[in-house]
Structures are given as structure tokens and as C-alpha cells.
Motif scaffolding. Structure first.
Motif, short mmCIF file in Angstrom:
data_model
loop_
_atom_site.label_atom_id
_atom_site.label_comp_id
_atom_site.label_asym_id
_atom_site.label_seq_id
_atom_site.Cartn_x
_atom_site.Cartn_y
_atom_site.Cartn_z
N UNK A 45 0.82 -1.21 0.00
CA UNK A 45 0.00 0.00 0.00
C UNK A 45 0.86 1.26 0.00
N UNK A 46 1.79 1.35 0.94
CA UNK A 46 2.59 2.57 1.08
C UNK A 46 3.77 2.61 0.12
N UNK A 47 4.28 1.45 -0.26
CA UNK A 47 5.46 1.41 -1.13
C UNK A 47 5.15 1.00 -2.55
N UNK A 48 3.92 1.29 -3.00
CA UNK A 48 3.52 0.86 -4.34
C UNK A 48 4.40 1.47 -5.42
N UNK A 49 4.92 2.67 -5.19
CA UNK A 49 5.74 3.33 -6.20
C UNK A 49 7.20 3.00 -6.16
N UNK A 50 7.60 2.13 -5.24
CA UNK A 50 9.02 1.81 -5.10
C UNK A 50 9.50 0.78 -6.12
N UNK A 51 8.61 -0.03 -6.60
CA UNK A 51 8.99 -1.05 -7.57
C UNK A 51 9.87 -2.14 -6.99
N UNK A 52 9.64 -2.51 -5.73
CA UNK A 52 10.47 -3.55 -5.09
C UNK A 52 10.13 -4.92 -5.67
N UNK A 53 11.17 -5.71 -5.87
CA UNK A 53 10.90 -7.08 -6.32
C UNK A 53 10.47 -7.93 -5.13
N UNK A 54 9.98 -9.10 -5.41
CA UNK A 54 9.42 -9.96 -4.36
C UNK A 54 10.44 -10.30 -3.29
N UNK A 55 11.70 -10.49 -3.69
CA UNK A 55 12.72 -10.90 -2.73
C UNK A 55 12.97 -9.80 -1.70
N UNK A 56 13.11 -8.57 -2.16
CA UNK A 56 13.35 -7.45 -1.24
C UNK A 56 12.12 -7.19 -0.39
N UNK A 57 10.94 -7.24 -1.00
CA UNK A 57 9.71 -7.01 -0.25
C UNK A 57 9.56 -8.03 0.87
N UNK A 58 9.86 -9.28 0.57
CA UNK A 58 9.73 -10.32 1.59
C UNK A 58 10.77 -10.12 2.69
N UNK A 59 11.95 -9.67 2.33
CA UNK A 59 12.97 -9.37 3.34
C UNK A 59 12.48 -8.29 4.30
N UNK A 60 11.87 -7.25 3.76
CA UNK A 60 11.34 -6.17 4.59
C UNK A 60 10.25 -6.69 5.50
N UNK A 61 9.37 -7.52 4.97
CA UNK A 61 8.26 -8.06 5.76
C UNK A 61 8.80 -8.87 6.94
N UNK A 62 9.80 -9.66 6.71
CA UNK A 62 10.36 -10.49 7.77
C UNK A 62 11.04 -9.63 8.82
N UNK A 63 11.83 -8.66 8.39
CA UNK A 63 12.59 -7.84 9.33
C UNK A 63 11.71 -6.87 10.13
N UNK A 64 10.51 -6.60 9.65
CA UNK A 64 9.64 -5.64 10.35
C UNK A 64 8.62 -6.33 11.26
N UNK A 65 8.89 -7.57 11.61
CA UNK A 65 7.97 -8.26 12.51
C UNK A 65 7.84 -7.48 13.83
N UNK A 66 6.60 -7.34 14.30
CA UNK A 66 6.35 -6.64 15.55
C UNK A 66 6.23 -5.13 15.41
N UNK A 67 6.30 -4.62 14.18
CA UNK A 67 6.18 -3.17 13.97
C UNK A 67 4.73 -2.80 13.63
N UNK A 68 4.52 -1.51 13.43
CA UNK A 68 3.17 -0.98 13.22
C UNK A 68 3.01 -0.43 11.81
#
Length: 545
Positions: free
Chosen positions: A409-432
Motif C-alpha cells: 500500500x505505502x510502497x507501491x511506487x518503489x517497484x520492489x521485487x518480491x525478494x526485497x519485499x519479503x525481506x522487509x516483511x520479515x525484518x519488520x515483525x512486531x512493527x506498526x
């Protein structure tokens, strides 16, 4: 030397009462002398003669006609002004508007006192009409009469004509007048009462506050409309809300669904009044959810109360009852959970809120929406007042799927590939949600500083490393991210105090909109919640009854 006044009348000198009678006669002559000196010479037919103008309009001596009065709240000033305009716009009615000038003409003088002063001393004469420019929507102001005489006339069915004078006086801080006042001068008292009843009906029918989003702003009357501020209704699509599956459906059904099924529910003997509590850590989307609800309720009058302005719950409920369907939003209720009731200081302010909620009739189409970061502070009061809040819904920290949706939703314009996006999702566990939004903003800023054409994975990783570093611990906490450590043995988090959740929740920014406010609960005695009751948890969740 003392001069003695004696009587030469039948009683002779020293007759009982003769001296007193002479003193009274001298006093009356002196009063007449003062009146003659104080009265300004006025040419016959002077166009500024207020008394003569009113006498000519009414056809009777103004001082002999009865005056009927009505008073309204300061925020009703535009309503009263518009109601008079609509009253005189009806067929068979007309009016002329005149003003008045003179020393302190906006003072505490009643219409009767104005007429007396104008008649005996010419203290007040016809002048310009006073106006006040007041907001009637977020983008519109209306020039309202704040002091003026409406010389009204209307033709009856039998062809006769009724005439009357209406004085509209708006509130004035300078003179301590806190009400909008109408005074009607008419030969027949019934005419005045009929006009005031008509004005009341027009105010209810065409109230400028109906359908608006309003917030109480304490007692400051320097801006806005009385204690109100107008706000634009949010325009937020459902796709902009990231919550666990099914949660938003339940919230919408409870708040909006009842309004949609109003007639069927009433026919089935069911009440319309309802209360919803949104609770959970800060930064998870409680306020964002409220904004989404407002965007989908265009016909609802919304009254927003937050923090200490919740003490205005009485006027807010009265307004909601008059302008229903209505929604009363009470944000951050935990901040006043144990504050004393401002009316008598005997009970917590929260109890006053619940009492006001209970005072509305079952057929009132009014919804109450409470938000809190500390449900444990509210539960004891809600349990002692069952039925006021009939649904409690937790807005939790986003899970893996939620964080993935937030990044999309917030990073729609970043053009992140699936690998980087998944890395961010994992590292942001417990955030808001607030954390994710700030992460994207900071990544874009880093890309701009290196003059890059677009944001790349290296910028996102740099922003994430920075936000997760030890030096940004407080930043994370201000974004609503729980503490990094588990509770210590003393029941406190790594920041040194217990927040009631087992982690930390220090800001109010529930809409995912970036950094929030400084912590509202600090270490030390006297903070809210020291005597709080039980907790709402996932395991123990149940709708309150």
C-alpha cells in the motif's frame, strides 16, 4: 447656614408632612431639569430618531408593547440568522433591517432599556447594522447580523397586516454575552410567540451543523463557531485499510449497518443506540479506521472529542440527539479514564461519559465510537455500566500478511521485487503501520539525497537498517513499535515502566501517518492507570453486555 423649606399651605409652618412634600417637589423639578439638559435637541422628523422609527412601524408606542425573548447557544448564531431570513422570505412577509449606534450600544441593555433610553435621552439613534463573519462549513463563511432590528410585517388571510420588531443580538466576549438573543416587540404577544416558534422549527429543519464533521476545542471563542471547528470529511477507500480479515466487516456492521437497517430494527423492537470500542497498541490503525468510517457515512453528523475535551460529552450528546443520525467519537479515552468529572468532581469523567450515553433514548440513531491504547483502564468502568459499549474490537499489530499488504500500500511506487519485499516483511515483525509508512518515506528521502532517479532496494535497506538501529530506539517507540525486550521480572519493560500490554505504546498516531506525539504516560507517581482493572486479551475477548 441651613435653609429650611416651609409650607405656606393650609397646614401652616411645621404641619406634619409638609416639609417632606416640599422636598419631593424639589426633587421632581430637579429631575425634570436634568432630563432637559441631558436630552439632545432633535429636529422634528429626524431620520435617526429610533423611537419615532419604531413607533411609525408598529403604529403604537414602542414602550407600551410587550417584549418576548429567546436565547440560543453561541454556535447557533448562523442558524438563528438564517432562520430569520427564511421566515421573512415566506409569501406575505417582508422586513426592513436597521442598526443602532450610541455609547455602548452592544452592552447589557435589554430592548426595553434601549427603548427607554432612546425615548428619554436620545442616547441611541439609528445607525449601521453590525455583522459577524462566521464559518458554516470547512470552506464557507456567512455574514450574520450580530446587532440589528428587523422591522417585520406580514399580511394575514383576512387582508389585515401584523407588524413587529425583532432585535437579533449575537454573543459578545467584550460584554460577557455568551448567548444569541432574540427579542420580539409586537402589539400582540401571540404574534411574538408564533414568530419564535417558527424560528425554532426552521433552526431544526435547516441546521448548518447537520451532516458536518465537528470537533470541540475547549472554551476558546476566538476562532471557529463557538467551541466548534469544522473539518473536511475524510475520503478514504476501503483498500486503504489494512486489518485482519473480517474485522472491518464487523466494525462496519455495528456502526453503519444499524443505520442502514434503522426502520427494520425499530419495527422489530430493537434499539438503535450502540457503542463500539476500538482498542490495541498505538500505531495499529484505530484512528485510521475511524476516518474510513467517517468517509462512508456522509449523512451522519460527527462530533469528535479527544483528551480533556471529552468533558463536553453533555453538549455533544445533546447535539447528536438533535442532529441524528450522528456519530460521537471519543478518542484516547484512557487519558481521562480516572480524571474527575468536571461537573461535580465526585466521579471519574469516564463515568460521566457512560451516563450521558445511557441518557439517550433507545430510538436515537446515535453511535458512540471509543478508542484507547489502554483498554485495561476502561474495562472496570465499562463492566460497571453494562450495555453502553456493546462491542469491543482489538486492532492488533499487523501479522505477516498485514505487513505485506502495508508495504504494498505505502510502497507501491518503489517497484520492489518480491525478494526485497519479503525481506522487509520479515525484518519488520512486531512493527506498526506507522513504522511501515515512515520506512517508505525515509527510503524515498535517502534516494533523493543521492540524486537517484528512483528509489531502489539499497535505499529501502538503508532506511530499514537506520530505523532498526539502537540509536533509533526512541524513534521506533514514537512510531508505536513495542519495546525490544520482554518485561523484566518487576513487570516493567526496558523503558522502566509498565504499560499494561507487556510492551510499549507511547504515541497516539493510529493512522499510519508517521511519527506520533511524545509519550503520554511517563514514569513516576500519578500516571494514569496505576489502579487499572483487568485486561482485554484475544483469549478473553467477548462483546460486552
Amino acid at each position: 447656614m441651613t435653609t429650611r423649606i416651609v409650607s405656606s399651605g393650609p397646614g401652616g409652618e411645621g404641619a406634619p408632612g409638609s416639609e417632606q412634600a416640599e422636598l419631593e417637589r424639589v426633587g421632581e423639578l430637579f429631575r425634570q431639569f436634568i432630563d432637559a439638559v441631558a436630552r439632545r435637541p432633535q429636529a422634528e422628523g429626524d431620520e435617526r430618531d429610533l423611537t419615532a422609527r419604531l413607533r411609525g412601524h408598529l403604529g403604537v408606542e414602542p414602550g407600551q408593547a410587550p417584549v418576548v425573548k429567546a436565547a440560543y447557544a453561541p454556535y447557533d448564531h448562523p442558524n438563528v440568522h438564517l432562520a430569520l431570513e427564511r421566515w421573512f422570505a415566506a409569501d406575505g412577509r417582508s422586513y426592513e433591517l436597521i442598526g443602532m449606534t450610541g455609547a455602548d450600544h452592544r452592552g447589557h441593555y435589554t430592548l426595553s432599556e434601549i427603548l427607554e433610553s432612546a425615548s428619554r435621552y436620545d442616547r441611541f439613534v439609528i445607525g449601521a447594522v453590525d455583522y459577524a463573519h462566521l464559518p458554516v462549513s470547512p470552506d464557507t463563511e456567512l455574514a450574520c447580523v450580530s446587532f440589528g432590528f428587523y422591522l417585520g410585517a406580514e399580511r394575514a388571510a383576512d387582508g389585515s397586516e401584523e407588524r413587529y420588531v425583532v432585535l437579533l443580538r449575537g454573543p459578545s466576549d467584550e460584554y460577557g454575552d455568551e448567548k444569541v438573543q432574540l427579542e420580539v416587540l409586537a402589539a400582540d404577544r401571540g404574534t411574538a410567540k408564533r414568530l419564535l416558534a417558527g424560528v425554532d422549527a426552521l433552526i431544526r429543519e435547516h441546521n448548518v451543523l447537520r451532516g458536518q464533521v465537528l470537533s470541540f476545542e475547549g472554551g476558546d471563542f476566538s476562532e471557529g463557531l463557538g467551541p466548534f471547528r469544522f473539518h473536511r470529511r475524510p475520503d478514504l477507500a476501503r483498500e486503504g485499510i489494512v486489518l485482519p480479515d473480517g474485522l472491518l466487516d464487523r466494525v462496519e456492521r455495528h456502526v453503519v449497518g444499524v443505520a442502514r437497517q434503522r426502520e427494520r430494527l425499530l419495527a422489530a423492537g430493537q434499539h438503535l443506540r450502540r457503542g463500539l470500542l476500538l482498542y490495541g497498541p498505538p500505531g495499529t490503525g484505530k484512528t485510521h479506521t475511524v476516518r474510513y468510517l467517517l468517509s462512508g457515512m456522509p449523512d451522519f453528523t460527527v462530533v469528535l472529542l479527544s483528551g480533556v475535551t471529552i468533558r463536553a460529552i453533555g453538549p455533544a450528546c445533546a447535539l447528536a440527539r438533535m442532529l441524528q443520525p450522528a456519530l460521537v467519537v471519543l478518542e484516547d479515552c484512557d487519558l481521562v479514564a480516572e480524571a474527575r468529572d468536571y461537573s461535580d468532581g465526585e466521579q471519574p469523567l469516564l463515568f460521566q461519559v457512560l451516563n450521558e450515553m445511557d441518557g439517550l433514548g433507545d430510538d436515537a440513531d446515535v453511535a458512540f465510537l471509543l478508542t484507547t491504547n489502554r483498554a485495561d483502564l476502561l474495562e472496570p468502568a465499562l463492566v460497571q455500566r453494562p450495555g453502553r459499549v456493546d462491542l469491543a474490537v482489538e486492532i492488533p499489530l499487523p501479522d505477516t500478511a498485514g505487513r505485506r499488504r502495508l508495504l504494498a500500500l505505502y510502497g507501491a511506487g518503489l517497484g520492489l521485487d518480491d525478494e526485497v519485499a519479503e525481506e522487509v516483511v520479515v525484518r519488520t515483525e512486531g512493527t506498526t503501520a506507522s513504522f511501515t509508512k515512515e520506512l517508505v518515506r525515509r527510503a524515498v528521502l535517502i534516494a533523493c539525497e543521492r540524486d537517484a532517479a528512483r528509489t531502489e532496494a539499497v535505499d529501502v535497506r538503508a532506511a530499514l537498517d537506520e530505523l532498526l538501529s539502537d540509536r533509533d530506539l526512541l524513534t521506533r517507540r514514537l512510531l508505536g513499535v513495542p519495546g525490544d525486550d520482554e518485561d523484566d521480572e518487576d513487570g516493567q519493560d526496558d523503558d522502566g515502566y509498565d504499560d499494561g500490554y507487556g510492551d510499549d505504546d507511547d504515541d497516539d498516531d493510529d493512522d499510519g501517518g508517521g511519527p506520533g506525539a511524545l509519550p503520554d504516560r511517563l514514569p513516576g507517581p500519578g500516571r494514569l492507570g496505576e489502579n487499572g482493572g483487568g485486561f482485554f486479551t484475544r483469549a478473553s475477548y467477548r462483546p460486552l453486555r
